[in-house]
Design a protein around this motif. Structure first.
Motif, mmCIF file in Angstrom:
data_model
loop_
_atom_site.group_PDB
_atom_site.id
_atom_site.type_symbol
_atom_site.label_atom_id
_atom_site.label_comp_id
_atom_site.label_asym_id
_atom_site.label_seq_id
_atom_site.Cartn_x
_atom_site.Cartn_y
_atom_site.Cartn_z
ATOM 1 N N GLN A 120 0.805 -1.208 0.000
ATOM 2 C CA GLN A 120 0.000 0.000 0.000
ATOM 3 C C GLN A 120 0.845 1.269 0.000
ATOM 4 O OE1 GLN A 120 -2.659 -0.855 3.383
ATOM 5 N NE2 GLN A 120 -4.256 -1.356 1.907
ATOM 6 N N ALA A 121 2.116 1.148 0.328
ATOM 7 C CA ALA A 121 2.985 2.326 0.363
ATOM 8 C C ALA A 121 3.710 2.558 -0.949
ATOM 9 C CB ALA A 121 4.012 2.195 1.487
ATOM 10 N N GLY A 122 3.952 1.482 -1.704
ATOM 11 C CA GLY A 122 4.752 1.595 -2.914
ATOM 12 C C GLY A 122 3.914 1.630 -4.177
ATOM 13 N N PRO A 123 4.545 1.880 -5.316
ATOM 14 C CA PRO A 123 3.826 1.886 -6.591
ATOM 15 C C PRO A 123 3.344 0.498 -6.963
ATOM 16 C CG PRO A 123 6.192 2.023 -6.955
ATOM 17 C CD PRO A 123 5.980 2.149 -5.468
ATOM 18 N N ALA A 124 2.238 0.449 -7.681
ATOM 19 C CA ALA A 124 1.648 -0.840 -8.045
ATOM 20 C C ALA A 124 2.560 -1.660 -8.943
ATOM 21 C CB ALA A 124 0.302 -0.616 -8.731
ATOM 22 N N ASP A 125 3.423 -0.987 -9.710
ATOM 23 C CA ASP A 125 4.287 -1.699 -10.667
ATOM 24 C C ASP A 125 5.727 -1.767 -10.179
ATOM 25 O OD1 ASP A 125 4.902 0.952 -10.887
ATOM 26 O OD2 ASP A 125 5.065 0.958 -13.079
ATOM 27 N N ASP A 126 5.929 -1.874 -8.850
ATOM 28 C CA ASP A 126 7.292 -1.837 -8.336
ATOM 29 C C ASP A 126 8.120 -3.032 -8.760
ATOM 30 O OD1 ASP A 126 5.907 -3.625 -6.791
ATOM 31 O OD2 ASP A 126 6.834 -3.050 -4.902
ATOM 32 N N LEU A 127 7.487 -4.098 -9.275
ATOM 33 C CA LEU A 127 8.240 -5.244 -9.776
ATOM 34 C C LEU A 127 8.292 -5.266 -11.308
ATOM 35 C CD1 LEU A 127 7.222 -8.161 -7.389
ATOM 36 C CD2 LEU A 127 9.455 -7.074 -7.609
ATOM 37 N N ALA A 128 7.927 -4.171 -11.930
ATOM 38 C CA ALA A 128 8.021 -4.105 -13.388
ATOM 39 C C ALA A 128 9.467 -4.335 -13.808
ATOM 40 C CB ALA A 128 7.537 -2.748 -13.895
ATOM 41 N N ALA A 129 9.631 -4.974 -14.961
ATOM 42 C CA ALA A 129 10.969 -5.372 -15.402
ATOM 43 C C ALA A 129 11.941 -4.202 -15.439
ATOM 44 C CB ALA A 129 10.874 -6.030 -16.777
ATOM 45 N N ASN A 170 12.202 -1.717 -13.537
ATOM 46 C CA ASN A 170 12.561 -1.166 -12.230
ATOM 47 C C ASN A 170 13.627 -1.974 -11.509
ATOM 48 O OD1 ASN A 170 10.610 0.773 -12.593
ATOM 49 N ND2 ASN A 170 9.042 -0.313 -11.431
ATOM 50 N N GLY A 171 14.049 -3.076 -12.089
ATOM 51 C CA GLY A 171 14.975 -3.974 -11.413
ATOM 52 C C GLY A 171 16.425 -3.555 -11.547
ATOM 53 N N PRO A 172 17.319 -4.357 -10.956
ATOM 54 C CA PRO A 172 18.759 -4.044 -11.015
ATOM 55 C C PRO A 172 19.320 -4.257 -12.419
ATOM 56 C CG PRO A 172 18.384 -6.163 -9.955
ATOM 57 C CD PRO A 172 17.034 -5.548 -10.143
ATOM 58 N N ASP A 173 20.455 -3.629 -12.646
ATOM 59 C CA ASP A 173 21.133 -3.756 -13.932
ATOM 60 C C ASP A 173 21.706 -5.164 -14.084
ATOM 61 O OD1 ASP A 173 22.472 -2.445 -16.371
ATOM 62 O OD2 ASP A 173 24.164 -3.344 -15.294
ATOM 63 N N ALA A 174 21.391 -5.821 -15.200
ATOM 64 C CA ALA A 174 21.789 -7.210 -15.396
ATOM 65 C C ALA A 174 23.302 -7.371 -15.495
ATOM 66 C CB ALA A 174 21.123 -7.768 -16.650
ATOM 67 N N ALA A 175 24.003 -6.367 -15.991
ATOM 68 C CA ALA A 175 25.454 -6.479 -16.136
ATOM 69 C C ALA A 175 26.149 -6.444 -14.775
ATOM 70 C CB ALA A 175 25.971 -5.353 -17.031
ATOM 71 N N ARG A 176 25.674 -5.621 -13.888
ATOM 72 C CA ARG A 176 26.306 -5.477 -12.579
ATOM 73 C C ARG A 176 25.749 -6.453 -11.548
ATOM 74 N NH1 ARG A 176 26.320 0.460 -10.389
ATOM 75 N NH2 ARG A 176 27.625 -0.634 -8.839
ATOM 76 N N GLY A 217 16.393 -12.911 -10.939
ATOM 77 C CA GLY A 217 15.295 -13.149 -10.011
ATOM 78 C C GLY A 217 14.193 -12.123 -10.150
ATOM 79 N N TRP A 218 14.586 -10.868 -10.326
ATOM 80 C CA TRP A 218 13.607 -9.791 -10.469
ATOM 81 C C TRP A 218 12.736 -10.005 -11.701
ATOM 82 C CZ3 TRP A 218 13.526 -5.387 -7.159
ATOM 83 C CH2 TRP A 218 12.616 -4.385 -7.526
ATOM 84 N N GLN A 219 13.378 -10.361 -12.821
ATOM 85 C CA GLN A 219 12.642 -10.564 -14.063
ATOM 86 C C GLN A 219 11.642 -11.706 -13.947
ATOM 87 O OE1 GLN A 219 15.756 -11.083 -16.940
ATOM 88 N NE2 GLN A 219 16.449 -8.953 -16.779
ATOM 89 N N GLU A 220 12.027 -12.754 -13.220
ATOM 90 C CA GLU A 220 11.102 -13.873 -13.040
ATOM 91 C C GLU A 220 9.912 -13.458 -12.173
ATOM 92 O OE1 GLU A 220 11.144 -16.896 -14.552
ATOM 93 O OE2 GLU A 220 12.729 -15.916 -15.709
ATOM 94 N N LEU A 221 10.188 -12.713 -11.106
ATOM 95 C CA LEU A 221 9.085 -12.250 -10.255
ATOM 96 C C LEU A 221 8.154 -11.313 -11.008
ATOM 97 C CD1 LEU A 221 10.657 -11.498 -6.744
ATOM 98 C CD2 LEU A 221 9.106 -13.344 -7.358
ATOM 99 N N ALA A 222 8.712 -10.501 -11.879
ATOM 100 C CA ALA A 222 7.911 -9.538 -12.626
ATOM 101 C C ALA A 222 6.873 -10.212 -13.521
ATOM 102 C CB ALA A 222 8.821 -8.627 -13.455
#
Length: 211
Positions: free
Chosen positions: A154-163, A165-171, A178-183
């Protein structure tokens, strides 16, 4: 102040109006003054039913639980595991059903008829092999998990797991993977998987004596 309770207000009608106001303005803007204005009375009138705002908020939290009362006992043939998971899902959806529902519930304790539900749930878990201290600890842990989870929802954006918004794949290749799978999953599915960690851990406690 008159010597009798104003007849057109009841404890239930005050709570109902307070929940409607909560959905409109949120918990930070909810005040007894605004609630009194909605009900067409002076603020002191509310104190016939609730001594202070904290008592009103506790009654509102209880009403939210009663609105979507969780299944206190398993259905015939239902395992304690599936019943436990269904109850946690019901709790989450009850909190999500109201604006700032998790904030409203946080810090409250069971009262009134809700103690009957807690006792029934403890009976189910103890019949499955848990000791009372394990059973109540498990209910407490999952309750706090659900409240914390919904606070974040309820505090964060509805799309906080959108692809995007995740970490940089190279770093951070592991995090990105993991983020992409959850998304790809729904919020309900993500919650369900983490909830099942509680069940898996709880199963290992059965038969283990405490103390």
């Amino acid at each position: 102040m008159n010597d009798s309770t104003p007849p057109r207000l009841s404890r239930e009608s005050v709570v109902r109006a307070a929940l409607e106001l909560l959905d409109e303005v949120g918990i930070d803007a909810l005040s007894t003054r605004r609630l009194a204005e909605r009900l067409g009375v002076q603020s002191p009138t509310l104190y016939w039913h609730f001594r202070n705002k904290a008592e009103l908020l506790a009654a509102m939290a209880e009403a939210v639980m009663q609105e979507r009362r969780q299944q206190p006992l398993p259905a015939p043939g239902q395992s304690w595991q599936s019943w436990f998971i269904a109850n946690a899902h019901g709790f989450r959806h009850a909190l999500l059903g109201r604006r700032d529902g998790a904030r409203l519930h946080a810090g409250t304790r069971p009262q009134g008829a809700l103690f009957d539900d807690v006792e029934a749930k403890l009976g189910v878990l103890c019949a499955a092999g848990f000791e009372p201290v394990q059973a109540i600890g498990l209910l407490l842990a999952v309750s706090r998990f659900v409240v914390g989870w919904v606070l974040e929802e309820q505090a964060g954006p509805a799309d906080d797991l959108a692809a995007g918004n995740g970490p940089d794949a190279a770093r951070h290749p592991l995090g990105a993977n993991g983020w992409q799978e959850l998304a790809k999953e729904s919020p309900d599915a993500i919650f369900d998987r983490q909830l099942r960690l509680f069940v898996a851990g709880a199963e290992g406690m059965i038969g283990q004596r405490t103390g």
